[in-house]
Design a protein around this motif. Structure first.
Motif, mmCIF file in Angstrom:
data_model
loop_
_atom_site.group_PDB
_atom_site.id
_atom_site.type_symbol
_atom_site.label_atom_id
_atom_site.label_comp_id
_atom_site.label_asym_id
_atom_site.label_seq_id
_atom_site.Cartn_x
_atom_site.Cartn_y
_atom_site.Cartn_z
ATOM 1 N N TYR A 139 0.849 -1.203 0.000
ATOM 2 C CA TYR A 139 0.000 0.000 0.000
ATOM 3 C C TYR A 139 0.882 1.249 0.000
ATOM 4 N N ARG A 140 1.929 1.235 0.835
ATOM 5 C CA ARG A 140 2.841 2.381 0.906
ATOM 6 C C ARG A 140 3.648 2.537 -0.382
ATOM 7 N N ARG A 150 8.136 11.805 -1.160
ATOM 8 C CA ARG A 150 8.404 13.006 -0.366
ATOM 9 C C ARG A 150 7.151 13.467 0.388
ATOM 10 N N MET A 151 6.018 13.466 -0.335
ATOM 11 C CA MET A 151 4.770 13.935 0.278
ATOM 12 C C MET A 151 4.407 13.083 1.499
ATOM 13 N N GLN A 152 4.815 11.812 1.451
ATOM 14 C CA GLN A 152 4.426 10.885 2.523
ATOM 15 C C GLN A 152 5.250 11.069 3.792
ATOM 16 N N THR A 153 6.264 11.943 3.740
ATOM 17 C CA THR A 153 7.064 12.162 4.962
ATOM 18 C C THR A 153 6.499 13.312 5.806
ATOM 19 N N SER A 253 -4.916 15.908 -5.955
ATOM 20 C CA SER A 253 -5.786 16.474 -7.008
ATOM 21 C C SER A 253 -6.755 15.423 -7.551
ATOM 22 N N VAL A 254 -6.331 14.148 -7.538
ATOM 23 C CA VAL A 254 -7.203 13.069 -8.028
ATOM 24 C C VAL A 254 -8.476 12.991 -7.187
ATOM 25 N N GLN A 255 -8.334 13.324 -5.892
ATOM 26 C CA GLN A 255 -9.471 13.172 -4.973
ATOM 27 C C GLN A 255 -10.383 14.394 -4.922
ATOM 28 N N GLU A 256 -9.983 15.464 -5.600
ATOM 29 C CA GLU A 256 -10.754 16.710 -5.475
ATOM 30 C C GLU A 256 -12.198 16.583 -5.961
ATOM 31 N N ILE A 305 -7.151 1.696 -0.916
ATOM 32 C CA ILE A 305 -7.957 1.289 0.247
ATOM 33 C C ILE A 305 -8.567 2.552 0.857
ATOM 34 N N GLU A 306 -9.463 2.388 1.828
ATOM 35 C CA GLU A 306 -10.156 3.528 2.438
ATOM 36 C C GLU A 306 -9.191 4.583 2.998
ATOM 37 N N ASN A 307 -8.094 4.100 3.616
ATOM 38 C CA ASN A 307 -7.198 5.037 4.309
ATOM 39 C C ASN A 307 -6.536 6.039 3.375
ATOM 40 N N GLU A 308 -6.570 5.767 2.074
ATOM 41 C CA GLU A 308 -5.940 6.691 1.124
ATOM 42 C C GLU A 308 -6.788 7.949 0.935
ATOM 43 N N TYR A 309 -8.053 7.885 1.349
ATOM 44 C CA TYR A 309 -8.928 9.056 1.196
ATOM 45 C C TYR A 309 -8.505 10.110 2.202
ATOM 46 N N TYR A 310 -8.152 11.287 1.689
ATOM 47 C CA TYR A 310 -7.634 12.324 2.572
ATOM 48 C C TYR A 310 -8.728 13.336 2.863
ATOM 49 N N SER A 311 -9.085 13.444 4.127
ATOM 50 C CA SER A 311 -10.136 14.381 4.508
ATOM 51 C C SER A 311 -9.736 14.981 5.849
#
Length: 527
Positions: A139-140, A150-153, A253-256, A305-311
């Motif tokens: 997943y990571r 980089r964004m994940q740090t 941006s994909v989730q916007e 997976i669900e956890n990838e949804y950023y809110s």
């Protein structure tokens, strides 16, 4: 200009409901999840594996890693007061420092510094050879190929909060339209109302608790950005509050345009599942496997997976073994709410102060008890505009935001809400004793009227004084390490945690021992 008629007005002249009293606050629980990078003395990311003394990051209940092997995540139990939660968080920090290599530090800022220009130098968290562990690492890997490592740090803090059933039963009894609902349905309805209102007030949190107005040059190398150089070792925006929560930070941006709504639970679950089941063109192009046939992402869908949804906030239920987050929500309803829009407070040795915790609880209660009309895409768009404004220039004098479609000064909008929260702070103090909650709201009122007293303003002025953001982070990290290592755990507590660490290592070994299925078969079924 957005027309006012498009929005149902929220937070209209808030009054505490007449049935509500301080005894309804019994049973409130809160827990914290706090991330932090392990760094070497030169400030670069630690390349050492997760310290063995801290146990197994796959099975330890309190000490694990998030994205990277170097990104620690500390998780407290749910506790019955904010002070108890912060006490446990402090214990976990002390354990980490006892278990880490002597020269390593925990980075106190949300934004990383001194990253190598090579993405591969950011090590993925390795959870061992069980299929569950391998899936977590995959997943990571997927996040890395999709958005860059980089964004994940970037590190943050999640504040988890639930209210006791006695509050909801008293409320339901006072609500004629709710008599046909089960208690779970009623709670779902009220928690979603809290979530919608928190989304409406996210800008307030970013202004008051935002602590990432600047970044190190390594974070933006090769990225298009509009930051200013305040010296050759720090980029910033002079009046920014929380770049972590803006376009530069942990956004996607994909989730916007996902249109995941919070108006009822089935609709929320359906929206999330749709995103997990829908392939996305740019992720399809990346492929599922590398040229050697090794998987590089779980799937090529909008969300793996669900956890990838950023809110900035999520409804949560504790998942049982083998259960997905949406299955848990569907079967048992919302158990608690996770506030996610919170930067690490670099001036606290544990990343959050008591005043911030108390303020978040007052605000949560305010969001819960206020009217909360449905939140539709048009209002979400206006809220996104507000967030961008506050992220980038929240401390600019006379900054305007949109309130129910009309431009209003950020300062007057914040003070209006903070004033309305005061009576709730008094009720929380009446329940818990002392005046921590009232003091927290008073502190935030001071910050709302004086932008130079915010954490983000302090970060900028201290970075200038010390020469760079990195120097500030490094200085604070050393101070925190010293202050934490001067503290001790009681022999009982120390022993309890040592047993837990050993047990977690045995648990992981048992899982790996019992593993019979080939990972590729396991993954095919999962896909």
């Amino acid at each position: 200009m957005i027309l006012m008629s498009n929005f149902a007005s929220s937070f209209v002249d808030f009054d505490i409901p007449n049935w509500f009293a301080s005894e309804h606050l019994a049973g409130m629980l809160r827990g914290i999840e706090k991330e932090g990078l392990r760094v070497k003395p030169d400030g670069y990311l630690a390349q050492t594996p997760h310290p063995a003394k801290l146990g197994s990051k796959l099975t330890h209940p309190y000490i694990t890693t998030d994205y990277s092997e170097s990104l620690l995540e500390l998780i407290t139990d749910p506790k019955s007061s904010p002070k108890e939660t912060l006490t446990m968080l402090r214990q976990l920090h002390l354990l980490v420092y006892q278990g880490m290599p002597e020269d390593e530090l925990m980075w106190p800022l949300s934004m990383p510094c001194m990253l190598s220009s090579n993405d591969e130098d950011i090590p993925l968290a390795d959870y061992g050879s069980s299929n569950t562990g391998k899936l977590k690492t995959l997943y990571r890997s997927g996040l890395g190929v999709r958005y860059g490592r980089r964004m994940q740090t970037i590190a943050g803090l999640h504040y988890n909060l639930s209210f006791g059933d006695n509050l909801f039963t008293a409320w339901q009894a006072q609500t004629p339209t709710a008599q046909a609902m089960t208690l779970t349905e009623f709670k779902n309805d009220k928690y979603l109302g809290l979530i919608r209102n928190f989304k409406r007030l996210t800008s307030l949190v970013l202004y008051l608790l935002g602590a990432s107005p600047s970044v190190c040059p390594c974070f933006v190398s090769g990225i298009e950005h509009d930051l200013e150089l305040f010296n050759n070792s720090t980029y910033y925006k002079p009046t920014a509050t929380s770049l972590r929560m803006g376009k530069l930070g942990y956004t996607n941006s994909v989730q916007e345009h996902l249109d995941i709504r919070y108006n009822n639970l089935p609709e929320y679950i359906k929206g999330l599942r749709r995103a997990i089941q829908t392939p996305h063109e740019s992720f399809e192009k990346l492929g599922l496997d590398d040229e050697n046939g090794n998987p590089i992402q779980i799937n090529n869908h909008i969300l793996q997976i669900e956890n990838e949804y950023y809110s900035p906030i999520r409804p949560k239920q504790i998942a049982m073994s083998g259960e997905s987050p949406t299955e848990a929500l569907e079967r048992r309803g919302i158990a608690y709410v996770e506030f996610r829009a919170i930067d690490l407070d670099p001036y606290s040795d544990i990343g959050i102060r008591l005043s911030s915790a108390c303020f978040l609880e007052v605000m949560a209660l305010y969001c819960l008890l206020s009217d909360s009309p449905e939140l539709m895409p048009e209002e979400e768009e206006a809220l996104a505009i507000n967030i961008e404004r506050v992220v980038n220039e929240g401390r600019r004098e006379n900054l305007q935001i949109l309130n129910n479609g009309v431009e209003q000064s950020l300062e007057s909008w914040m003070l209006m809400h903070l004033n309305r929260m005061q009576p709730l702070a008094a009720l929380l103090d009446a329940h818990y004793g002392g005046n921590d909650y009232r003091a927290a709201v008073a502190l935030m009122q001071g910050k709302a009227g004086h932008s130079e007293s915010t954490i983000s303003a302090q970060v900028n002025s201290d970075s200038k004084r010390l020469g760079s953001l990195w120097q500030l982070g490094f200085t604070l990290a050393q101070q925190h390490r010293e202050s934490l290592l001067q503290q001790t755990l009681s022999p009982n507590t120390q022993a309890k945690y040592e047993v837990l660490a050993e047990k977690s290592i045995l648990q992981q070994a048992e899982m790996e021992e019992a593993e019979t299925e080939d990972f590729m078969n396991f993954l095919q079924q999962y896909r």
